[in-house]
Design an enzyme around this catalytic site. Structure first.
Site, PDB file in Angstrom:
ATOM      1  CD  GLU A 337      13.533  18.220  91.485  1.00 10.74           C
ATOM      2  OE1 GLU A 337      14.170  17.290  90.995  1.00 10.74           O
ATOM      3  OE2 GLU A 337      12.288  18.276  91.439  1.00 10.74           O
ATOM      4  CD  GLU A 597       8.821  20.281  86.126  1.00 10.19           C
ATOM      5  OE1 GLU A 597       8.636  21.315  86.797  1.00 10.19           O
ATOM      6  OE2 GLU A 597       9.263  19.228  86.610  1.00 10.19           O
TER       7      GLU A 597
HETATM    8  C1  BGC Z   1      12.618  16.596  87.758  1.00  5.79           C
HETATM    9  C2  BGC Z   1      12.458  16.008  86.402  1.00  5.79           C
HETATM   10  C3  BGC Z   1      12.918  14.607  86.522  1.00  5.79           C
HETATM   11  C4  BGC Z   1      11.891  13.939  87.386  1.00  5.79           C
HETATM   12  C5  BGC Z   1      11.975  12.477  87.521  1.00  5.79           C
HETATM   13  C6  BGC Z   1      11.627  15.913  88.633  1.00  5.79           C
HETATM   14  O1  BGC Z   1      11.504  16.398  89.874  1.00  5.79           O
HETATM   15  O2  BGC Z   1      12.521  17.965  87.775  1.00  5.79           O
HETATM   16  O3  BGC Z   1      12.789  16.751  85.339  1.00  5.79           O
HETATM   17  O4  BGC Z   1      13.244  13.935  85.395  1.00  5.79           O
HETATM   18  O5  BGC Z   1      11.790  14.543  88.637  1.00  5.79           O
HETATM   19  O6  BGC Z   1      10.796  12.001  87.286  1.00  5.79           O
END
Ligand code: BGC
Length: 710
Positions: A337, A597
């Site tokens: 990401e 997270e």
């Molecule tokens: C990210 C998050 C992001 C989210 C959206 C994820 O995969 O790592 O931090 O805000 O997707 O819902």
């Protein structure tokens, strides 16, 4: 810009191979000043006679695909009578895997460089070298580079030069450097080198970080160094990489004879551990060190307390920011990401602006947000847009209003509001056009209270109502447009009416708040009419849950505020100091060195909650620091006198701690607020650089700049 230079590329489209471009330069006399201006579609690494030009890592940085920043380097001392300018190029953020969703629109665009070297001689003569068909290019020793996948370097590779391809790409995409440079910041030596139960050789740096490493070794030609990275070990103590998903994050280096050193040039990694897959001979701590890389930001905020666990949390928050402020605010720096998720940035922006001076950083990112925002008002979920979605979710799109407003509050510069106002209003238009109801935001797709612990089985989204959360953010963003408009002298009457109507309609439609997050948002955004009752309900829900939170991305930043604003300061402290799952200190007790997270990234059995959404360096929940700065230590900006021109300092201490202190180096000087529990009462030490209002135990003191003890 660079009007006489051409965009040049390798003649064939190379994906993760790195071409190198070269040009011989013959200086015509004594050089007074030489300047290299350069940019790229991709990331470049320039050298003159093998010596690196500048120290901008992954230049020209990560921007909207519609613009490229131009860097300007003083290379006066590098120009010799005859020398060689070489530039290696990777696909970087522009064409790399990170961009695969939108790459389809760019399949015919070649990774390219554009540059101009201007030499002024002591005799006044000038010489210019432009990128054009006279440059040559070859594939290079960097045989693979990708932001996600890492880098391969082969010392034995022999370059073979050919003519460049000249591309007719527009120059108007070029812009001056806007953000801070990305730079190497610090070096960390190995904490320990050990064998895992599986027998793998692993180096522990004792800190989850973002950057890369430098290897130094003696070797024979053809021997290899192969390294992999990880953030955590699994419950058996083995190297764990599943949470990187498809990001290979590898490093393979094929040696030459003799002593040599190398550090990757076209990638970065998020890691605490390095697994040594191959190494010539036995690796020792002298062979490797980690290099922390992030945007060059000045640290401005400091928190400290009498609790070692809390202090570790504060440190983790700082490391979370270091690890994720690499040119843009990323969600995380390790898996596939590493994008500018708008929701994450919005949630953390206040804390971010106290911890470090991020004004320029956000100015750049918000410029990209406006560029990538569509005329419909749609704000991409990630900025720069590499995600390719077509809907804005509440709490994510609102980064367009919340971030500029916070920059104004922290730094006091109206310019950011002037620049972003159009984008802010456009976002409200997007909501209005897409919502089912006139004064609510309903019937649309959202991320909701992302990762809330009350999520239904199999979902990442908390149980709070999308329509309610979205409508509340609609109200909040409208209120910010009103405030911003007033500051810059725009007429905001229509937004004032809109705001009143939204609040009325929300109150009429959503009578009951069923989750922690719904209560938090209703309280914090001034929606709840009977605040006392809602606050009690929130407190009861928290207590019934064992004094623990259930909130996700949208409830968590405000939960302590909602409590302390409504008479539940002690309960807020209980949540802050809670050590068992789910809580901020739970991860600290589990050995975290950054913010996780997910509340139970590693659960109390030592297992991972999930493979695919389990980053151990995700700053969002670090937003709790703004409560510590602003409420527990009580340092607050004043909306009418932003940028700390005036300050209200109203600490709310608790006997659960012996000491707490916060310090912010504002543009006006240092403000600090500390309290110490002494016997049964508190001693406060407050320093302010400007006229301030200090409120202690409800007693108001108007003071000039200076230091005070209460
Ligand atoms: C990210 C998050 C992001 C989210 C959206 C994820 O995969 O790592 O931090 O805000 O997707 O819902």
């Amino acid at each position: 810009m660079l009007n006489n230079s051409k965009w040049i590329s390798y003649p064939e489209m190379q994906l993760n191979r790195c071409p190198v471009f070269k040009k011989s330069i013959n200086a015509k006399g004594q050089v007074k000043k030489a300047t290299l201006k350069i940019s790229a579609l991709g990331c470049y690494y320039a050298t003159i006679d093998g010596e690196r030009v500048g120290d901008f890592i992954l230049a020209p940085g990560f921007t909207s695909r519609y613009r490229s920043q131009v860097q300007e380097y003083d290379v006066t001392d590098m120009i010799k009578e005859s020398c060689e300018l070489k530039v290696s190029l990777s696909q970087g953020w522009f064409k790399g895997r990170i961009n695969w969703r939108v790459n389809k629109d760019m399949k015919d665009i070649y990774p390219s460089i554009i540059a101009e070297l201007a030499i002024i001689y002591k005799n006044g003569e000038k010489q210019f070298v432009y990128t054009d068909q006279s440059w040559e290019c070859s594939l290079s020793a960097i045989t693979m580079a990708d932001i996600y996948d890492g880098e391969h370097y082969d010392c034995g590779f022999e370059e073979s030069y050919t003519q460049v391809r000249v591309n007719d790409y527009p120059h108007d995409r070029l812009c001056a450097q806007q953000g801070p440079y990305i730079k190497e910041q610090e070096r960390i030596i190995p904490h320990r080198i050990f064998k895992t139960p599986k027998g793998e050789l692993v180096i522990d740096f004792n800190q989850n970080l973002t950057g890369y490493f430098e290897i130094k070794l003696n070797a024979k030609k053809g021997q290899r160094v192969s390294l992999s990275v990880a953030e955590v070990l699994d419950k058996d103590g083995n190297f764990y990489t599943e949470n990187y998903r498809s990001a290979k994050s590898e490093f393979i280096y094929t040696c030459q004879d003799g002593y040599q050193s190398y550090k990757p040039r076209h990638t970065f990694y998020g890691f605490r551990y390095i697994r040594v897959n191959e190494f010539p001979g036995e690796i020792s701590p002298d062979n490797i060190c980690a290099i922390v890389v992030h945007s060059d930001l000045v640290r401005t905020g400091y928190l400290n307390s009498s609790s070692p666990l809390l202090n570790k949390l504060f440190s983790n928050i700082i490391w979370g920011q270091k690890g994720n402020f690499l040119d843009i605010p990323t969600d995380c720096p390790q898996r596939d990401e590493r994008m500018g998720w708008t929701g994450d940035a919005q949630v953390f922006v206040k804390t971010a602006s106290y911890n470090f001076d991020v004004e320029k950083f956000f100015e750049k990112w918000l410029t990209d947000l406006s560029i990538d925002q569509l005329d419909s008002g749609y704000v991409p979920s990630v900025v720069p847009q590499v995600w390719g979605d077509d809907w804005s979710g509440c709490g994510w799109g609102d980064a367009s209003t919340i971030c500029p407003w916070q920059m104004y509050l922290t730094y006091g510069n109206k310019q950011i509001l002037k620049k972003q106002f159009k984008s802010m209003c456009l976002y409200l238009k997007y909501i209005a056009t897409n919502s089912k109801d006139k004064y609510l935001w309903t019937g649309c797709e959202h991320f909701g209270d992302w990762l809330g612990l009350d999520s239904p089985a199999g979902s990442y989204k908390g149980a709070s109502s999308d329509d309610f959360i979205a409508s509340v953010f609609y109200a909040y963003s409208t209120s910010l447009v009103i405030k911003a408009g007033r500051v810059i002298g725009k007429s905001v009457a229509k937004y004032e009416r809109l705001y009143e109507n939204i609040v009325k309609k929300i109150r009429k439609t959503f009578k009951e708040y069923k989750t922690q997050t719904e209560c938090v948002l209703a309280l914090y955004f001034g929606i709840a009419e009977n605040k006392e009752e809602v606050a009690r309900k929130l407190a009861d829900m928290i207590l019934a849950n064992g004094t623990r939170i259930k909130t996700g991305f949208l409830g968590t930043p405000y939960i302590l505020h909602a409590l302390s604003q409504n008479g539940y300061v002690e309960l807020a402290y209980d949540l802050l100091l809670q050590e068992s799952y789910p809580s901020w200190l739970y991860s600290v007790k589990q050995g975290a060195t950054t913010i996780w997270e997910h509340w139970d990234g590693i659960n109390d059995k030592g297992e991972f909650w999930s493979k695919d959404m389990n980053s151990f360096n995700h700053y969002a929940y670090g937003s709790v620091a703004d409560w510590v700065y602003g409420v527990a230590c009580g340092i607050n900006t004043v909306e009418e006198k932003p940028g700390f021109e005036e300050i209200v300092i109203a600490p709310k201490p608790s006997k659960k701690l012996n000491h707490l202190s916060a310090k912010i180096e504002t543009r006006r000087g240092t403000v600090s607020s500390a309290w110490y529990l002494e016997g049964d009462s508190f001693r406060y030490e407050i320093t302010t650089p400007v006229k301030s209002t200090i409120i202690i135990d409800g007693v108001v003191h108007q003071v000039d700049k200076g230091s005070y003890v209460f």
